[in-house]
Scaffold this active site. Structure first.
Site, PDB file in Angstrom:
ATOM      1  N   ASP A   1      -1.238   7.136   6.433  1.00 53.04           N
ATOM      2  CA  ASP A   1      -0.879   5.729   6.267  1.00 53.04           C
ATOM      3  C   ASP A   1      -2.086   4.829   6.527  1.00 53.04           C
ATOM      4  O   ASP A   1      -3.211   5.220   6.265  1.00 53.04           O
ATOM      5  CB  ASP A   1       0.285   5.381   7.200  1.00 53.04           C
ATOM      6  CG  ASP A   1       1.273   4.424   6.553  1.00 53.04           C
ATOM      7  OD1 ASP A   1       0.933   3.237   6.435  1.00 53.04           O
ATOM      8  OD2 ASP A   1       2.375   4.858   6.172  1.00 53.04           O
TER       9      ASP A   1
ATOM     10  N   HIS B   1       1.220  -1.239   8.982  1.00 50.45           N
ATOM     11  CA  HIS B   1       2.223  -0.378   8.340  1.00 50.45           C
ATOM     12  C   HIS B   1       2.302   0.988   9.008  1.00 50.45           C
ATOM     13  O   HIS B   1       3.387   1.484   9.327  1.00 50.45           O
ATOM     14  CB  HIS B   1       1.864  -0.238   6.863  1.00 50.45           C
ATOM     15  CG  HIS B   1       2.885   0.460   6.026  1.00 50.45           C
ATOM     16  ND1 HIS B   1       2.873   1.819   5.815  1.00 50.45           N
ATOM     17  CD2 HIS B   1       3.958  -0.008   5.335  1.00 50.45           C
ATOM     18  CE1 HIS B   1       3.869   2.150   5.026  1.00 50.45           C
ATOM     19  NE2 HIS B   1       4.554   1.072   4.721  1.00 50.45           N
TER      20      HIS B   1
ATOM     21  N   SER C   1       9.792   2.962   2.682  1.00 54.66           N
ATOM     22  CA  SER C   1       8.791   3.326   3.689  1.00 54.66           C
ATOM     23  C   SER C   1       9.442   3.574   5.029  1.00 54.66           C
ATOM     24  O   SER C   1       9.021   4.454   5.782  1.00 54.66           O
ATOM     25  CB  SER C   1       7.764   2.190   3.851  1.00 54.66           C
ATOM     26  OG  SER C   1       6.693   2.318   2.979  1.00 54.66           O
TER      27      SER C   1
END
Length: 354
Positions: free
Chosen positions: A87, A119, A299
């Site tokens: 990520d 994120h 996600s």
């Protein structure tokens, strides 16, 4: 209600399938200059929360939806199970304690863990955050699992397939050293060139699967049309995760979005996704000490499944990745929706751990 919202001016979690690093950087927009259509697998509106400001009233109810209490009753926490996260990096939030075993930066080659986007931190804490900064309120699915974080996306959430492939190769080389059993990939690419099973990203995740790793990949947010699963989620080997509550409206760059979870089949007529889990307004760690934020999208659904698998492997460490996939298929709850929307159904941890 206390807390505040602000829009992230850049997109999140996208892979550019170009391999030439000398190419100019490309911001995430509906159609980038290379002609590839890409979109992140989460929305871009964050809610930042701080203990001193009070708690946002929408409490994460994911655990009740997927029957997580069954794991708690059995004392399962994911202890000693390594989960690798590809990520934007990871911030050393107090919720990770000393369980962040390794950090590898494929973007800037830095040594110390960091997340200049947020994120990756959010995803990692959904999997294994302890909830220490919230007195247990925002605890992850497997709060004692080990996290191995590989940064493959930059500050804007952009990346190159070559960095993702390098990250996968690093995981395969170090899986025994760090006890890695699971790989979480909450990023994806949606492009004509990347939609075949012979693409580099699909071959990369397939190689990790063939090495015995459980690879869990987001379905993407390009739904509700057919054939909108992002790459590498189109792989027939990996476990592809869709969002079970995408009927709820979320805001993306000021636009309302609903029914966005990627749908199958793939171009090769493989039925996808495999399973769905909640992904709407999931509260998890922000890339700052003691803070949390809320995000939505596939996600967020993906690490819920990865965390559940860590619980399963703690209970049954002898299970292979194929065993895990079959167990998810057998235990998922049918929502009565088309297979190309729900896959086998909603993740059900109580049945998963039988």
């Amino acid at each position: 209600m206390k807390g505040w919202q602000e829009e992230n001016p850049a997109g999140q979690a996208c892979i550019l399938t170009r391999l030439d690093k000398t190419s100019p950087s490309v911001h995430i927009i509906p159609h980038i200059s290379s002609g590839f259509k890409v979109r992140g697998t989460d929305n871009f509106v964050f809610t930042y929360l701080n203990k001193k400001r009070g708690w946002y009233p929408h409490v994460n109810q994911v655990k009740s939806v997927v029957h997580w209490s069954a794991a708690s009753e059995q004392g399962l926490t994911g202890k000693n199970i390594g989960v690798a996260v590809l990520d934007t990096g990871i911030f050393p939030h107090e919720d990770f304690g000393n369980r962040l075993l390794a950090f590898q930066d494929m973007v800037a080659r830095k040594n110390a863990p960091y997340d200049d986007n947020g994120h990756g931190t959010h995803i990692s804490a959904i999997i294994g955050g302890s909830g220490a900064a919230s007195e247990g309120k925002y605890q992850g699915m497997a709060p004692e699992c080990n996290i191995i974080n590989i940064k493959v996306l930059d500050q804007r959430g952009n990346g190159f397939a070559s960095d993702v492939l390098a990250g996968l190769s690093w995981i395969r080389s170090h899986r025994e050293e760090y006890g890695i059993r699971i790989v979480n990939i909450s990023v994806g690419s949606f492009s004509r060139k990347g939609m075949t099973e012979n693409s580099l990203l699909v071959r990369g995740v397939n190689a990790a699967w063939d090495d015995g790793l459980v690879v869990v990949v987001a379905a993407g947010n390009n739904g509700p049309g057919r054939m909108t699963i992002t790459t590498p989620g189109i792989s027939r080997k990996v476990i592809t995760v869709g969002c079970s509550d995408d009927y709820k409206e979320v805001q993306v760059s000021g636009n309302r979005m609903v029914d966005y979870s990627g749908r199958g089949p793939t171009v090769a007529c493989v039925r996808k996704p495999d399973v769905v889990a909640p992904g709407s307004q999931i509260i998890s760690c922000k890339n700052a000490q003691g803070l949390y934020q809320s995000k939505s999208g596939t996600s967020m659904s993906t690490p819920i499944v990865s965390g559940a698998i860590a619980l399963l492997l703690q209970k049954y460490p002898e299970m292979t990745n194929r065993d895990v996939k079959l167990k998810i298929r057998e235990s998922s709850a049918d929502l009565g929706l088309p297979h190309n929307q729900q896959g086998w159904g909603l993740l059900d941890i109580e049945k998963l751990l039988w």
